[in-house]
Design an enzyme around this catalytic site. Sequence first.
Site, PDB file in Angstrom:
ATOM      1  N   GLY A 151       1.019  -1.117   0.005  1.00  0.00           N
ATOM      2  CA  GLY A 151       0.149  -0.109  -0.562  1.00  0.00           C
ATOM      3  C   GLY A 151       1.053   1.204   0.175  1.00  0.00           C
ATOM      4  O   GLY A 151       0.593   2.493  -0.946  1.00  0.00           O
ATOM      5  N   ILE A 152       1.724   1.465   0.782  1.00  0.00           N
ATOM      6  CA  ILE A 152       2.809   2.369   0.557  1.00  0.00           C
ATOM      7  C   ILE A 152       3.286   2.799  -0.664  1.00  0.00           C
ATOM      8  O   ILE A 152       3.755   3.826  -0.849  1.00  0.00           O
ATOM      9  CB  ILE A 152       3.898   2.327   2.576  1.00  0.00           C
ATOM     10  CG1 ILE A 152       2.713   2.398   3.297  1.00  0.00           C
ATOM     11  CG2 ILE A 152       4.967   3.473   2.397  1.00  0.00           C
ATOM     12  CD1 ILE A 152       3.669   2.002   4.535  1.00  0.00           C
ATOM     13  N   ASP A 210      -5.014   0.600   3.406  1.00  0.00           N
ATOM     14  CA  ASP A 210      -4.026   1.008   2.015  1.00  0.00           C
ATOM     15  C   ASP A 210      -4.907   2.351   1.578  1.00  0.00           C
ATOM     16  O   ASP A 210      -3.949   2.983   1.227  1.00  0.00           O
ATOM     17  CB  ASP A 210      -3.520  -0.249   1.390  1.00  0.00           C
ATOM     18  CG  ASP A 210      -2.621  -1.312   1.708  1.00  0.00           C
ATOM     19  OD1 ASP A 210      -2.062  -0.564   2.370  1.00  0.00           O
ATOM     20  OD2 ASP A 210      -3.647  -2.293   1.306  1.00  0.00           O
ATOM     21  N   PRO A 215      14.435 -16.394  -2.356  1.00  0.00           N
ATOM     22  CA  PRO A 215      13.089 -16.085  -2.161  1.00  0.00           C
ATOM     23  C   PRO A 215      12.108 -14.695  -3.322  1.00  0.00           C
ATOM     24  O   PRO A 215      10.920 -15.428  -4.161  1.00  0.00           O
ATOM     25  CB  PRO A 215      12.730 -15.477  -1.080  1.00  0.00           C
ATOM     26  CG  PRO A 215      13.572 -16.080  -0.018  1.00  0.00           C
ATOM     27  CD  PRO A 215      14.843 -16.219  -1.114  1.00  0.00           C
ATOM     28  N   GLY A 232     -14.229   2.588  18.409  1.00  0.00           N
ATOM     29  CA  GLY A 232     -14.561   1.158  18.950  1.00  0.00           C
ATOM     30  C   GLY A 232     -16.031   0.566  19.352  1.00  0.00           C
ATOM     31  O   GLY A 232     -17.363   0.935  19.189  1.00  0.00           O
ATOM     32  N   CYS A 279     -15.485   9.541  18.100  1.00  0.00           N
ATOM     33  CA  CYS A 279     -16.254   8.359  18.292  1.00  0.00           C
ATOM     34  C   CYS A 279     -17.072   7.461  19.376  1.00  0.00           C
ATOM     35  O   CYS A 279     -17.131   8.328  19.765  1.00  0.00           O
ATOM     36  CB  CYS A 279     -15.792   7.815  17.459  1.00  0.00           C
ATOM     37  SG  CYS A 279     -18.213   6.445  16.156  1.00  0.00           S
ATOM     38  N   HIS A 339     -14.856  11.101  12.680  1.00  0.00           N
ATOM     39  CA  HIS A 339     -13.674   9.803  12.771  1.00  0.00           C
ATOM     40  C   HIS A 339     -12.883  10.817  11.813  1.00  0.00           C
ATOM     41  O   HIS A 339     -12.154  10.666  10.238  1.00  0.00           O
ATOM     42  CB  HIS A 339     -13.602   8.803  11.767  1.00  0.00           C
ATOM     43  CG  HIS A 339     -13.888   7.887  12.946  1.00  0.00           C
ATOM     44  ND1 HIS A 339     -13.550   7.440  13.468  1.00  0.00           N
ATOM     45  CD2 HIS A 339     -15.339   7.402  12.665  1.00  0.00           C
ATOM     46  CE1 HIS A 339     -14.504   5.980  13.980  1.00  0.00           C
ATOM     47  NE2 HIS A 339     -15.854   6.201  13.528  1.00  0.00           N
ATOM     48  N   GLU A 389      -9.893  11.332  11.476  1.00  0.00           N
ATOM     49  CA  GLU A 389      -8.527  11.112  11.618  1.00  0.00           C
ATOM     50  C   GLU A 389      -8.229  10.546  10.099  1.00  0.00           C
ATOM     51  O   GLU A 389      -7.502  10.188   9.502  1.00  0.00           O
ATOM     52  CB  GLU A 389      -8.766   9.430  12.469  1.00  0.00           C
ATOM     53  CG  GLU A 389      -8.694   7.953  12.597  1.00  0.00           C
ATOM     54  CD  GLU A 389      -9.770   8.660  13.133  1.00  0.00           C
ATOM     55  OE1 GLU A 389     -10.652   9.308  13.092  1.00  0.00           O
ATOM     56  OE2 GLU A 389     -10.477   7.276  13.400  1.00  0.00           O
TER      57      GLU A 389
END
Length: 563
Positions: free
Chosen positions: A18-19, A71, A191, A355, A382, A508, A510
């Site tokens: 993802g990064i 991601d 690998p 949560g 939240c 949210h 964030e």
Amino acid sequence: MPKHIFVTGGVVSSLGKGIASASIAKILEAKGLKVALQKLDPYLNVDPGTMNPFQHGEVYVTDDGAETDLDLGHYERFTHSTLGRENNVTSGQIYHSVITKERRGDYLGGTVQVVPHITNEIKERIRDVSRNKRYDVVISEVGGTAGDIESLPFLEAARQFRHEVGRENSLFIHLTLVPFIRAAGELKTKPTQHSVGTLREIGIQPDILICRTEKKLDQGLKDKIALFCNVEPEAVIEARDVASIYECPLTFKDEEIDKVICQKLKIEYKAGSLHDWKKNVVDKALHPKHSVRIAVVGKYIDLQDAYKSIYESLKHGGIANDAAVVIKKINSEHIGNARSLEQFKGVSGILVPGGFGVRGIEGKLRAIQFAREKKIPFFGICLGMQCAAIEFARNALDMKGAHSTEFNKKTPYPVISLLEEQQNVKNMGGTMRLGAYPCQIKKDTLAHKAYKADEISERHRHRYEFNNEYREKFQKAGMKLSGVSPSGKLVEMIELEGHPWFLAVQFHPEFKSKPDGAHPLFREFVRHALLYQNERGAKPPVPESHESPKISVPEQEKGEIHA
Ligand code: GLN
């Protein structure tokens, strides 16, 4: 037609596909290209919304209310691309759609099969991303690891896609691991060779290899990987471990991955500059002037990915204040008696994130009471806001047994409860209040000082709400309702008078913070934590650079409801 890049992963999971995808997008955007990002997830859930954080990590929410893979959080934090429902495709969605068509009779007379029906559906979803929008490049990240049974249809669809659009319009980038074997003192390429071999077996020859490594890959090793994996030596990109994930675009650019991409996709090469990103993000993250310790109190703190966006947003708040935020992760189940509060020693701010489920709630309430009474900056998000309301009712308004009806249906004081429209909801998937909603902010509040705006938009993911019956009592006792929905019906933000910074939000924030644009609430929370630390003459903590490992699912998780 846009150019397509497929990013696959090999050897092991958690290498940071993802990064890597977000970093490539960042480099391309810096050249003035318009880039879209998409995650293809092989599991059969329709979305991750019903999964336990131990299975999946955080559920990231987009403006249009899609519950998606974390991601997508990296994609939004690194780039300007706007994301929505079409940017996260799961096998669950693909099968759901194909089976619905089959029942409708769309394939009458035919046998419905993985190839071509499932693969055709996947190719449609890849095309959907750029159907009504103009993009120069679409990056599709394929979840899972090469060799998995689950991801095969996605890889086959990508293979066919390339065959249809041609080599100049599509590219395969494979992320692998080159492990360092301490006993031999050597980096090992086998690998990677096997992983590329696995891809070749299904007809995919990667064009570029990104090699995760702890040590430098010298030219000899790069040449060896190139020879045995059948790629050009320039297309073997070293991705050495970095102290901050925000360095990745810089290290990839140093390795000139963009030159190889442009050359292979026949995109005119423009250098593009990451100077601002380096100056405003990376340098600030790596060399902060100050530092401050902030506690995050939750039940999933042992799992790094469960509060991913919260941790990143705290870092952003740190960058905006030229400070390293040292995160003290406190398991809410380990907060009980007065002695357990010693865990908060040296902490200058307390954050309680979102949560589900009753486990760990009492510990969160204790942490909030501690922050409220000791005047430590507090940020509730939240469930964190819901807990702040419960704590205030119980301890400041003397409403013994106050609770959320999520945890106690028979509470005498249901300060948090279900709205009528939620009461008849039976299905668990995708039925919460989800996505962006406007919120109006009252003047002369901490919230208004932070946002400097009267109306904002933030993303939600919850069922329960502040119970309006208690509005007056709360306000009289000094709990301001600083943000409400435009209709005035829903309480979205609360804050405490007479406390330096006690603010909690039902949404949210964030999900909207960026390293080069910290969310105003995270920026202000960190600023107040620094002020608190200075006022007390407390010693700033020593910044740590490493994140904790994943752990296995504890017993209590089984059978718990998470949506
Ligand atoms: N469990 C709470 C609700 O559903 C809070 C959800 C959350 O924190 N995301 O309302």
